[in-house]
Design a protein around this motif. Structure first.
Motif, PDB file in Angstrom:
ATOM      1  N   SER A  29      -2.829   8.330 -49.371  1.00 53.78           N
ATOM      2  CA  SER A  29      -4.224   7.538 -49.387  1.00 53.78           C
ATOM      3  C   SER A  29      -4.885   6.813 -48.524  1.00 53.78           C
ATOM      4  N   GLY A  30      -4.214   6.855 -47.328  1.00 56.07           N
ATOM      5  CA  GLY A  30      -3.859   5.872 -45.885  1.00 56.07           C
ATOM      6  C   GLY A  30      -3.299   4.543 -46.113  1.00 56.07           C
ATOM      7  N   HIS A  31      -3.109   4.254 -47.043  1.00 58.14           N
ATOM      8  CA  HIS A  31      -2.175   3.449 -46.616  1.00 58.14           C
ATOM      9  C   HIS A  31      -0.577   3.142 -45.905  1.00 58.14           C
ATOM     10  N   HIS A  32      -0.110   1.901 -45.185  1.00 61.72           N
ATOM     11  CA  HIS A  32       1.253   2.317 -44.644  1.00 61.72           C
ATOM     12  C   HIS A  32       2.604   2.405 -45.164  1.00 61.72           C
ATOM     13  N   VAL A  33       3.557   3.085 -44.914  1.00 70.51           N
ATOM     14  CA  VAL A  33       4.836   2.312 -45.980  1.00 70.51           C
ATOM     15  C   VAL A  33       5.790   2.363 -44.328  1.00 70.51           C
ATOM     16  N   GLN A  34       6.047   1.399 -44.495  1.00 70.48           N
ATOM     17  CA  GLN A  34       7.196   0.181 -44.038  1.00 70.48           C
ATOM     18  C   GLN A  34       8.345   0.747 -44.411  1.00 70.48           C
ATOM     19  N   ALA A  35       9.328   0.391 -43.525  1.00 75.21           N
ATOM     20  CA  ALA A  35      10.500   0.826 -43.718  1.00 75.21           C
ATOM     21  C   ALA A  35      11.609  -0.611 -44.194  1.00 75.21           C
ATOM     22  N   GLU A  36      11.411  -1.531 -43.956  1.00 74.32           N
ATOM     23  CA  GLU A  36      11.871  -2.903 -44.769  1.00 74.32           C
ATOM     24  C   GLU A  36      10.740  -3.466 -45.702  1.00 74.32           C
ATOM     25  N   PRO A  37      10.627  -4.039 -46.332  1.00 82.79           N
ATOM     26  CA  PRO A  37      10.659  -5.165 -47.189  1.00 82.79           C
ATOM     27  C   PRO A  37       9.728  -6.907 -46.801  1.00 82.79           C
ATOM     28  N   ASP A  38      10.429  -6.961 -45.430  1.00 76.15           N
ATOM     29  CA  ASP A  38       9.769  -8.126 -44.539  1.00 76.15           C
ATOM     30  C   ASP A  38       8.293  -8.126 -43.966  1.00 76.15           C
ATOM     31  N   GLY A  39       7.628  -8.612 -44.718  1.00 79.59           N
ATOM     32  CA  GLY A  39       6.296  -8.579 -43.663  1.00 79.59           C
ATOM     33  C   GLY A  39       5.166  -7.676 -44.612  1.00 79.59           C
ATOM     34  N   ALA A  40       5.924  -7.137 -45.208  1.00 83.28           N
ATOM     35  CA  ALA A  40       4.936  -5.437 -46.344  1.00 83.28           C
ATOM     36  C   ALA A  40       3.981  -6.271 -47.126  1.00 83.28           C
ATOM     37  N   ASP A  41       2.729  -5.910 -47.215  1.00 87.53           N
ATOM     38  CA  ASP A  41       1.855  -6.983 -47.925  1.00 87.53           C
ATOM     39  C   ASP A  41       2.524  -6.233 -49.917  1.00 87.53           C
ATOM     40  N   VAL A  42       2.151  -5.356 -49.851  1.00 86.13           N
ATOM     41  CA  VAL A  42       3.197  -4.675 -51.086  1.00 86.13           C
ATOM     42  C   VAL A  42       4.940  -4.420 -50.864  1.00 86.13           C
ATOM     43  N   VAL A  43       5.477  -5.284 -51.729  1.00 81.13           N
ATOM     44  CA  VAL A  43       6.844  -4.104 -51.804  1.00 81.13           C
ATOM     45  C   VAL A  43       7.253  -4.024 -53.643  1.00 81.13           C
ATOM     46  N   VAL A  44       7.643  -2.378 -53.672  1.00 83.67           N
ATOM     47  CA  VAL A  44       7.595  -1.348 -54.424  1.00 83.67           C
ATOM     48  C   VAL A  44       8.903  -1.152 -54.970  1.00 83.67           C
ATOM     49  N   VAL A  45       9.896  -2.174 -56.226  1.00 86.59           N
ATOM     50  CA  VAL A  45      11.030  -2.250 -56.582  1.00 86.59           C
ATOM     51  C   VAL A  45      11.264  -1.315 -57.666  1.00 86.59           C
ATOM     52  N   ASN A  46      11.753  -0.133 -57.151  1.00 90.63           N
ATOM     53  CA  ASN A  46      11.990   1.523 -58.454  1.00 90.63           C
ATOM     54  C   ASN A  46      13.143   0.881 -58.892  1.00 90.63           C
ATOM     55  N   THR A  47      13.295   0.540 -60.113  1.00 88.64           N
ATOM     56  CA  THR A  47      13.980   0.648 -61.219  1.00 88.64           C
ATOM     57  C   THR A  47      14.891   1.707 -61.498  1.00 88.64           C
ATOM     58  N   CYS A  48      16.578   1.180 -61.858  1.00 87.23           N
ATOM     59  CA  CYS A  48      17.357   2.091 -62.432  1.00 87.23           C
ATOM     60  C   CYS A  48      17.508   1.164 -63.801  1.00 87.23           C
ATOM     61  N   GLY A  49      17.652   1.327 -65.178  1.00 88.61           N
ATOM     62  CA  GLY A  49      17.794   1.186 -66.460  1.00 88.61           C
ATOM     63  C   GLY A  49      18.347   1.893 -67.253  1.00 88.61           C
ATOM     64  N   PHE A  50      19.854   2.938 -66.840  1.00 81.81           N
ATOM     65  CA  PHE A  50      20.818   3.111 -67.271  1.00 81.81           C
ATOM     66  C   PHE A  50      21.671   2.329 -67.942  1.00 81.81           C
ATOM     67  N   LEU A  51      21.689   1.112 -67.428  1.00 83.24           N
ATOM     68  CA  LEU A  51      23.038   0.298 -68.295  1.00 83.24           C
ATOM     69  C   LEU A  51      22.670  -1.272 -67.671  1.00 83.24           C
ATOM     70  N   SER A  52      23.203  -2.251 -68.436  1.00 84.07           N
ATOM     71  CA  SER A  52      23.253  -3.891 -68.723  1.00 84.07           C
ATOM     72  C   SER A  52      23.807  -4.059 -66.453  1.00 84.07           C
TER      73      SER A  52
END
Length: 441
Positions: A29-52
């Protein structure tokens, strides 16, 4: 406007594939994926929810990103994945630092969620978990020599201790033509080891084609230029003779089977809605050993399940000593909210943990015996790097799956190419892992 987006993916390989798809959508879509969170505009945390414990890990990661946000080093936080789906009513309320949330049925809406969050909105999307799109472009996050192929989504097994059906929906196989196209693209990209995954790959095709189609899919995948094809999560009650023959006959399909049995006691198996008996498991394991040369088995085990009396626990330990499964992930029972097992009587968590440690001790003896039995053999090893502390190269043979089974360490007079296959003569053991020396071939 273009934004810099970073991704943190937690949990299983199936979740990782979703993250790879989201990264491709963001880049496309024209945005940029960067490797590290530091300095990002948006950080996406893709979570697991299988266990507590997975939920706790997700919250810890979100709070770490919240610290970066307070420091002005990132701007927005989006939460996706299984924990988001499981606790959709709580995440935005309990974690005010979060700027948006996507459930497991809404991965494909990541681009609009990023843009809305950056515009000051707080998106909350929860599409149907039963019809969510499965395919799509990916940006691989694995090393270039291996990749995952997810052949189905969801689960119809409804084990009494498990929340997965409520997070991922009903079982849906992907069309074989679509899978073969994606696999061909992975092969063209240089992938040497294809790891076939789903919550349950054994049932592949039963919903689409009216019968088991995994064996047919594997024979088609074996025609592509992969070197190895590895199988994860085959349920015992759905393994067919055709599948056994395919694993035994197809050279590229590794004699490595991940067979999550969880327990062997009949009372426990029935209460947990497992469709096996101890006798059936013993018969299946005997058949697999007889018909698949060199077979290495992996399983998952849960200690402290409801109805696990001291006698039932000893039965499990004796069973493991008898069948000698080479690899095992051992977990204490976690009574998960919303599951039938959580309402059943069970041993205290401390006792479940103690029993898990005892099973690990049993498995250690089994692994030690296995390692001793293969010393002197020469094995094909996929070289994956150099360990500076050990001053040895390391890699995996067919008997080790990435991230869960450890490594083979080896010395070499001439440096091997990372990501290439080499032949290693197994000569010793170091901290429970095999060591050897590169053969000059």
């Amino acid at each position: 406007m273009s934004y810099n987006v970073a991704f943190i993916s937690l949990g299983c390989a199936k979740n990782q594939v979703n993250c790879e798809q989201m990264m491709a959508l963001v880049e496309g879509s024209g945005h940029h994926v960067q490797a590290e969170p530091d300095g990002a505009d948006v950080v996406v945390v893709n979570t697991c929810g299988f266990l507590s414990s997975a939920n706790e890990e997700a919250i810890d990661n979100i709070l770490q990103m919240a610290e970066l946000k307070r420091a002005g080093r990132i701007q927005k936080i989006l939460v996706t994945g299984c924990m988001a789906q499981r606790y959709k009513g709580d995440v935005l309320e309990e974690l005010p630092e979060v700027d948006g949330i996507l459930g497991t049925g809404s991965y494909t809406e990541i681009v609009s969620a990023v843009e809305q969050a950056m515009a000051g909105q707080r998106p909350s999307r929860f599409g149907s978990i039963h019809t969510a799109e499965q395919g799509g472009e990916r940006i691989l996050s694995t090393p270039p020599w291996y990749a995952y192929l997810r052949i189905a989504e969801g689960c119809d097994n409804h084990c009494a201790y498990c929340v997965i059906p409520s997070l991922r929906g009903k079982y849906r196989s992907r069309p074989m033509e679509e899978l073969l196209t994606e696999a061909a693209e992975l092969a063209d990209a240089g992938v040497k080891e294809l790891i076939v995954i789903a919550q349950d790959i054994t049932r592949y095709g039963t919903d689409l084609y009216g019968g088991h189609a995994l064996a047919r899919l594997l024979r088609q995948l074996a025609k592509l230029p992969f070197h190895w094809i590895r199988l994860h999560y085959l349920y015992p009650d759905e393994i067919t003779d055709e599948l056994i023959d395919t694993v035994a006959e197809e050279e590229k399909v590794l004699p490595y089977i991940d067979l999550p049995i969880q327990h062997c006691n009949d009372t426990i198996l029935k209460a947990m809605n497992r469709r096996d008996t101890k006798a059936e498991l013993l018969a299946l394991l005997k058949t697999l050993r007889e018909r698949i040369p060199g077979l290495v088995l992996r399983t998952s085990l849960i200690t402290g399940l409801p109805y696990e009396t001291p006698e039932a626990f000893e039965e499990l330990c004796d069973f493991l000593r008898e069948v000698k499964i080479e690899r095992a992930g051992v977990f204490p029972f976690s009574p998960e909210e919303g599951t039938r097992a959580a309402a059943m009587d069970h041993v205290p968590t401390e006792e479940a943990v103690r029993r898990a440690e005892l099973v690990v001790d049993v498995q250690s003896d089994i692994i030690d015996a296995y390692n001793a039995s293969v010393l002197g053999q020469s094995r094909e090893v996929l070289c994956e790097g150099f360990d500076g502390q050990a001053q040895m190269f390391f890699g995996r043979s067919y008997a080790e799956s990435p991230d869960i089974d450890g490594r083979i360490y080896f010395t070499a007079e001439k440096d091997p190419q990372i990501g290439e296959f080499v032949t290693v003569r197994l000569t010793g053991v170091m901290d429970g892992e095999l060591t050897g020396e590169l053969e000059d071939r």
